[in-house]
Enzyme design. Structure first.
Site, PDB file in Angstrom:
ATOM      1  N   HIS A  21       0.881  -1.174   0.000  1.00  0.00           N
ATOM      2  CA  HIS A  21       0.000   0.000   0.000  1.00  0.00           C
ATOM      3  C   HIS A  21       0.913   1.217   0.000  1.00  0.00           C
ATOM      4  O   HIS A  21       1.601   1.490   0.981  1.00  0.00           O
ATOM      5  CB  HIS A  21      -0.894  -0.045   1.250  1.00  0.00           C
ATOM      6  CG  HIS A  21      -2.062   0.881   1.198  1.00  0.00           C
ATOM      7  ND1 HIS A  21      -3.066   0.752   0.266  1.00  0.00           N
ATOM      8  CD2 HIS A  21      -2.412   1.933   1.976  1.00  0.00           C
ATOM      9  CE1 HIS A  21      -3.977   1.695   0.467  1.00  0.00           C
ATOM     10  NE2 HIS A  21      -3.595   2.430   1.494  1.00  0.00           N
ATOM     11  N   ASP A 197      -5.375  12.001  -2.036  1.00  0.00           N
ATOM     12  CA  ASP A 197      -4.782  12.363  -0.746  1.00  0.00           C
ATOM     13  C   ASP A 197      -3.284  12.519  -0.957  1.00  0.00           C
ATOM     14  O   ASP A 197      -2.613  11.571  -1.386  1.00  0.00           O
ATOM     15  CB  ASP A 197      -5.067  11.261   0.282  1.00  0.00           C
ATOM     16  CG  ASP A 197      -4.632  11.646   1.693  1.00  0.00           C
ATOM     17  OD1 ASP A 197      -4.064  12.740   1.864  1.00  0.00           O
ATOM     18  OD2 ASP A 197      -4.861  10.839   2.625  1.00  0.00           O
ATOM     19  N   GLU A 223      -7.226  16.010  -0.618  1.00  0.00           N
ATOM     20  CA  GLU A 223      -6.967  15.850   0.818  1.00  0.00           C
ATOM     21  C   GLU A 223      -5.534  16.237   1.164  1.00  0.00           C
ATOM     22  O   GLU A 223      -4.585  15.753   0.550  1.00  0.00           O
ATOM     23  CB  GLU A 223      -7.239  14.378   1.192  1.00  0.00           C
ATOM     24  CG  GLU A 223      -7.076  14.054   2.661  1.00  0.00           C
ATOM     25  CD  GLU A 223      -7.558  12.637   2.988  1.00  0.00           C
ATOM     26  OE1 GLU A 223      -8.335  12.056   2.186  1.00  0.00           O
ATOM     27  OE2 GLU A 223      -7.153  12.113   4.031  1.00  0.00           O
ATOM     28  N   ASP A 248      -6.961  16.814   6.737  1.00  0.00           N
ATOM     29  CA  ASP A 248      -6.797  15.550   7.477  1.00  0.00           C
ATOM     30  C   ASP A 248      -5.762  15.753   8.586  1.00  0.00           C
ATOM     31  O   ASP A 248      -6.125  16.050   9.726  1.00  0.00           O
ATOM     32  CB  ASP A 248      -6.429  14.411   6.525  1.00  0.00           C
ATOM     33  CG  ASP A 248      -6.339  13.068   7.257  1.00  0.00           C
ATOM     34  OD1 ASP A 248      -6.716  13.016   8.447  1.00  0.00           O
ATOM     35  OD2 ASP A 248      -5.875  12.068   6.678  1.00  0.00           O
ATOM     36  N   LYS A 272     -11.074  11.181  12.529  1.00  0.00           N
ATOM     37  CA  LYS A 272     -10.447   9.882  12.828  1.00  0.00           C
ATOM     38  C   LYS A 272     -10.461   9.731  14.332  1.00  0.00           C
ATOM     39  O   LYS A 272     -10.013  10.653  15.037  1.00  0.00           O
ATOM     40  CB  LYS A 272      -8.994   9.809  12.320  1.00  0.00           C
ATOM     41  CG  LYS A 272      -8.902   9.691  10.815  1.00  0.00           C
ATOM     42  CD  LYS A 272      -7.478   9.608  10.296  1.00  0.00           C
ATOM     43  CE  LYS A 272      -7.530   9.628   8.769  1.00  0.00           C
ATOM     44  NZ  LYS A 272      -6.229   9.805   8.129  1.00  0.00           N
ATOM     45  N   GLU A 326     -14.071   6.113   4.628  1.00  0.00           N
ATOM     46  CA  GLU A 326     -13.033   5.246   4.041  1.00  0.00           C
ATOM     47  C   GLU A 326     -12.743   4.101   5.016  1.00  0.00           C
ATOM     48  O   GLU A 326     -11.594   3.735   5.208  1.00  0.00           O
ATOM     49  CB  GLU A 326     -11.766   6.065   3.763  1.00  0.00           C
ATOM     50  CG  GLU A 326     -11.219   6.759   4.995  1.00  0.00           C
ATOM     51  CD  GLU A 326      -9.956   7.584   4.760  1.00  0.00           C
ATOM     52  OE1 GLU A 326      -9.594   7.820   3.596  1.00  0.00           O
ATOM     53  OE2 GLU A 326      -9.327   7.987   5.748  1.00  0.00           O
TER      54      GLU A 326
HETATM   55  C1  MUC Z   1      -4.842   8.987   5.372  1.00  0.00           C
HETATM   56  O1  MUC Z   1      -3.995   9.846   5.427  1.00  0.00           O
HETATM   57  O2  MUC Z   1      -5.942   9.352   5.046  1.00  0.00           O
HETATM   58  C2  MUC Z   1      -6.530   6.523   4.750  1.00  0.00           C
HETATM   59  C3  MUC Z   1      -6.686   5.748   3.650  1.00  0.00           C
HETATM   60  C4  MUC Z   1      -5.429   5.312   3.251  1.00  0.00           C
HETATM   61  O3  MUC Z   1      -5.142   4.603   2.303  1.00  0.00           O
HETATM   62  O4  MUC Z   1      -4.513   5.833   4.092  1.00  0.00           O
HETATM   63  C5  MUC Z   1      -5.181   6.468   5.163  1.00  0.00           C
HETATM   64  C6  MUC Z   1      -4.510   7.594   5.781  1.00  0.00           C
HETATM   65 MG    MG Z   2      -5.374  11.450   4.702  1.00  0.00          MG
END
Ligand code: MUC
Ligand code: MG
Length: 372
Positions: A21, A197, A223, A248, A272, A326
């Site tokens: 990932h 993001d 993001e 975020d 979160k 998410e």
């Molecule tokens: C983030 O920064 O949003 C959320 C989904 C993903 O793949 O990483 C996270 C962290």
């Molecule tokens: Mg993020």
């Protein structure tokens, strides 16, 4: 006599991901869950979970520091205290310990799970009651390969598992990231939405260039393009572009929310539980945002099933989440440590039914994946 907290134990659980990932700050081949088990004198056990991303690459807490700080500092503050008064317990932590929001979130989750089991109600009920029992869930395409990401998106669409996709940008040069995003937007046009993001990777001038092109490509949401502390910069970007900015890393809790609102920020907030020290802190931020007319997004720190369930219980109490959620963390992992996983279907996930989180640990698999 109210029940008292008798023990709190922590363990590090390493679970492999289904594929690497790739984010701007790290590539994950596994996720580490810090599992917290909190027992009380009435023999009720509450379970909580803390995660972060790539050791220290996402935040100042690592799985190892979370475990150490719970064992050495936070658990001793709670042991021997009445187990059924969450306000008093969290106030005690606030009085004697600073920071460590992710560790606190795991403890608060365990306390909520225990209290729910004690009263025979779900965590969502403890938080005031669920107004949704099925929440939308997007999927992050982050294999690092454009063709693989497109194939993955079509597979998720065909399974009716996800119809919104997030891309992780910022690890590559801007031109490469733009070509990648444009190809995915074109492939999915008319079938699914795309958002990105950047995880703080750009400076402001790169962001202006990048966001102009992303907006033209049809990206729905941008993001955290620039570093968390650059509140004025994020506000300028939100005012400059039509495509909304999602804060975020810049918005950990209600205090940060207030700072962004005072600066004139007009985007949306990613909630979160880990950033805000637990479900209740995340909801405090959510209610502040709602009062200010700021849209909400149910965010993940790539939690496993326990942390994802805790988040879902919190998000389910909100009348609206303008940008969905998410909460796909468990789907990124090859295996699980619970007897029955969350139910993902129809482009979303069901809220587990109680009592507590509505989740039971699978002791064999938990033992198997626990770090020696
Ligand atoms: C983030 O920064 O949003 C959320 C989904 C993903 O793949 O990483 C996270 C962290
Ligand atoms: Mg993020």
């Amino acid at each position: 006599m109210p029940p008292v907290i008798s023990s709190i134990s922590t363990q590090l659980v390493d679970l492999p991901t289904i594929r690497p990932h790739r984010l701007s700050m790290t590539t994950m081949a596994r996720q580490t869950l810090v599992i917290v088990r909190l027992r009380s004198s009435d023999d009720i056990e509450g379970v909580g979970e803390a995660t972060t991303i790539g050791g220290l690459s996402y935040s100042a807490e690592s799985p190892e520091s979370i475990q150490c700080n719970i064992d050495a500092w936070l658990a001793p503050l709670l042991i021997g205290q009445p187990a059924d008064n969450l306000n008093a317990l969290m106030a005690r932590l606030d009085r004697h310990a600073r920071g460590n929001a992710i560790a606190r979130s795991a403890l608060e989750t365990a306390l909520l799970d225990a209290q729910g089991k004690r009263l025979g109600v779900s965590v969502a009920t403890l938080l005031g009651g669920a107004v949704h029992d099925h929440l939308p869930v997007l999927w992050t395409l982050a294999s690092g390969d454009t063709r693989k990401d497109i194939d993955e998106a079509f597979q998720r669409l065909d399974e009716r598992r996800h119809c919104q996709f997030k891309l992780k940008l910022g690890a590559n040069a801007l031109g490469e990231d733009l070509r990648h995003t444009e190809a995915i937007c074109a492939a999915l046009e008319g079938r699914a939405g795309v958002q990105v993001d950047i995880n703080q990777a750009w400076d402001e001038s790169t962001a202006v260039q990048g966001i102009s092109a992303l907006e033209a490509a049809g990206v729905a949401l941008i993001e955290q393009p620039i570093p968390a502390r650059q509140v004025s910069g994020l506000t300028r970007l939100a005012n400059r572009f039509r495509v909304p900015m999602l804060a975020d890393e810049a918005v950990q809790d209600a205090g940060d929310g207030l700072t962004l609102l005072n600066a004139g920020f007009s985007g949306a907030f990613a909630l979160k539980i880990a950033k805000a020290g637990g479900p209740r802190g995340a909801l405090k931020l959510a209610h502040l945002a709602r009062s200010a007319g700021v849209g909400l997004y149910g965010g993940t720190l790539l939690e496993g099933t326990i942390g994802t369930a805790a988040s879902l219980h919190a998000w389910s109490t909100l009348p609206s989440l303008e940008w969905g959620t998410e909460m796909f963390g468990p789907l990124l992992l090859q295996d699980d440590i619970v007897t029955e996983g969350l139910c993902y279907h129809e482009f979303g996930v069901d809220l587990p039914s109680g009592p507590g989180l509505g989740i039971t640990l699978d002791e064999d698999r938990l033992r198997f994946y626990t770090r020696p």
